[in-house]
Design an enzyme around this catalytic site. Structure first.
Site, mmCIF file in Angstrom:
data_model
loop_
_atom_site.group_PDB
_atom_site.id
_atom_site.type_symbol
_atom_site.label_atom_id
_atom_site.label_comp_id
_atom_site.label_asym_id
_atom_site.label_seq_id
_atom_site.Cartn_x
_atom_site.Cartn_y
_atom_site.Cartn_z
ATOM 1 N N THR A 54 1.060 -1.331 0.033
ATOM 2 C CA THR A 54 -0.043 0.070 -0.021
ATOM 3 C C THR A 54 1.357 1.547 0.098
ATOM 4 O OG1 THR A 54 -2.103 -1.031 0.880
ATOM 5 C CG2 THR A 54 -1.467 1.285 1.013
ATOM 6 N N TYR A 68 -8.312 1.142 -2.929
ATOM 7 C CA TYR A 68 -6.880 0.651 -4.140
ATOM 8 C C TYR A 68 -6.716 -0.054 -4.468
ATOM 9 C CZ TYR A 68 -4.653 -0.077 0.221
ATOM 10 O OH TYR A 68 -3.931 -0.770 1.334
ATOM 11 N N SER A 104 1.814 -7.669 -0.321
ATOM 12 C CA SER A 104 2.252 -8.873 -0.312
ATOM 13 C C SER A 104 1.789 -10.064 0.829
ATOM 14 C CB SER A 104 3.141 -8.005 1.325
ATOM 15 O OG SER A 104 1.788 -7.652 2.106
ATOM 16 N N THR A 163 1.050 -4.422 4.222
ATOM 17 C CA THR A 163 1.440 -4.678 5.774
ATOM 18 C C THR A 163 1.076 -6.329 5.517
ATOM 19 O OG1 THR A 163 -0.620 -4.187 5.432
ATOM 20 C CG2 THR A 163 0.175 -2.589 6.180
ATOM 21 N N ASP A 164 0.711 -6.641 5.220
ATOM 22 C CA ASP A 164 -0.256 -8.015 4.991
ATOM 23 C C ASP A 164 0.341 -9.064 5.055
ATOM 24 O OD1 ASP A 164 -2.802 -6.517 4.038
ATOM 25 O OD2 ASP A 164 -3.028 -8.286 2.900
ATOM 26 N N LYS A 206 0.325 -7.378 12.309
ATOM 27 C CA LYS A 206 -1.039 -6.580 11.653
ATOM 28 C C LYS A 206 -1.773 -7.361 12.268
ATOM 29 C CE LYS A 206 -3.548 -5.121 7.829
ATOM 30 N NZ LYS A 206 -3.424 -4.630 6.660
ATOM 31 N N GLU A 218 -3.114 -28.397 27.303
ATOM 32 C CA GLU A 218 -4.001 -28.792 26.484
ATOM 33 C C GLU A 218 -3.763 -30.268 25.927
ATOM 34 O OE1 GLU A 218 -7.043 -27.877 25.514
ATOM 35 O OE2 GLU A 218 -7.119 -25.765 27.212
#
Ligand code: GLU
Length: 350
Positions: A33, A47, A80, A113-114, A186, A307
């Protein structure tokens, strides 16, 4: 006497020149971006990513030249989410080669950013350098009103040019914060303050100055056993999401596709549904590595032998690494070992 005075003045000038000499910072552009363009200034979320070339990005922030001598290099022009393991290996090799040069003081990577958190973790653990390696992105495209890219880029170059940023592991600079690539993610997909570490920022960058408050207590850079100069490919590691009504077929599909490890992006404490447990035990008995991580949003922290009986099952826990980061670390671990105890050690140490 005159000679002493001349020598004194010469020494003073050397100090002054050293103090004012600008750092050399290379900007490796990969897309995202920060290089995005929308149809109108009001398009902050609709965009196309990866449109604006690096030279144009740099021209848009003339203030960079006051901070460092900057030079841009276009490595990729991609969103990305489309980066591959081959891409991040190539990028890390370029960062490593540049970091060895005496005329390079710091490296900035502009990125979408991804998957920024994955690439930047990979750089942190595989590039053997003390020089600052700084990843930066933006949440709004360059054409939007209040675009965050220009200031983020200026901040990233400020951090990369500063000797105080050395030997801190790869850094993510966003929204005035200096964050460790190791544990920053993120966390939000629409706000400028999208990047958060559950353990807090390392520092701040404001009006051309860095302010550090903490350092990372883990292995990275020169102290890592993984060196990108010795890595050419990464083994196939898949992430499979845990949820209610879980079934086993996707785990078998990953095995059939040739995966060497499965990151179970589990619920809560990396828990595994009763219907899936026998499948993971069976796959482990055939050599598949099973890593339990957690998909809880604010940052998981998976405890070993809680767990599930990891010792008995031969499974690994991802500690505080989220599933996508656990994929990176597991792939690196598998370049050295297929012993789950060793893989677990790596998760504790990095
Ligand atoms: N999905 C695109 C990418 O990761 C745009 C997201 C962004 O950079 O904010 O490159």
């Amino acid at each position: 006497m005159m000679n002493y005075l001349k020598i004194f003045v010469a020494i003073l000038m050397c100090f002054a020149m050293g103090a004012f000499a600008q750092s050399n910072v290379i900007i490796l552009a990969t897309g995202g971006t920060i290089a995005g363009a929308g149809a109108q200034s009001t398009n902050s979320a609709s965009y196309q990513a990866a449109k604006v070339p690096v030279d144009q990005l740099l021209l848009g922030v003339p203030e960079l030249n006051r901070v460092a001598k900057v030079r841009g290099e276009q490595v990729f022009q991609k969103a990305s989410e489309s980066l591959t393991d081959e891409d991040i290996v190539l990028l890390a090799k370029r960062v490593s080669a540049l970091a060895k040069r005496s005329d390079v003081d710091g490296i900035v990577i502009t990125h979408g950013t991804d998957t920024l958190e994955e690439t930047c973790l990979f750089l942190s653990i595989t590039v053997h350098t003390d020089k600052p390696v700084v990843c930066v992105a933006s949440m709004r495209p360059s054409t939007a009103m209040s675009a965050d890219g220009p200031l983020n880029l200026l901040s990233a170059v400020t951090v990369a040019a500063d000797r105080q940023s050395r030997a801190k592991g790869a850094l993510i600079v966003m929204n005035d914060e200096i964050l460790s690539a190791r544990d920053t993610s993120k966390m939000m997909n629409i706000k400028p303050n999208a990047f958060i570490s559950p353990w807090g920022a390392l520092g701040m960058v404001l009006e051309g100055k860095t302010y550090y408050f903490r350092t990372l207590a883990k292995r990275f850079g020169k102290h890592s056993e993984f060196n990108i100069d010795e890595i050419s490919t990464l083994p196939d590691v898949r992430v499979i999401y845990g949820h209610g009504n879980a079934k086993s077929d996707l785990y078998y599909a990953a095995a059939q596709a040739g995966a060497k490890a499965i990151i179970h992006a589990g619920t809560g404490n990396g828990s595994v549904a009763g219907a899936v447990t026998p499948t993971l035990l069976e796959l482990r008995s055939k050599g598949m590595q099973i890593v339990r991580s957690s998909h809880v949003n604010a940052g998981g922290f998976v405890l070993r032998n809680a767990e599930a009986n990891d010792d008995q099952n031969g499974w690994v826990v991802a500690h505080d690494f989220n599933p996508q980061k656990a994929r990176i670390l597991t792939a690196l671990a598998l370049t050295k070992t297929s012993d789950p105890k060793e893989i677990q050690r790596i998760f504790w140490e990095y």
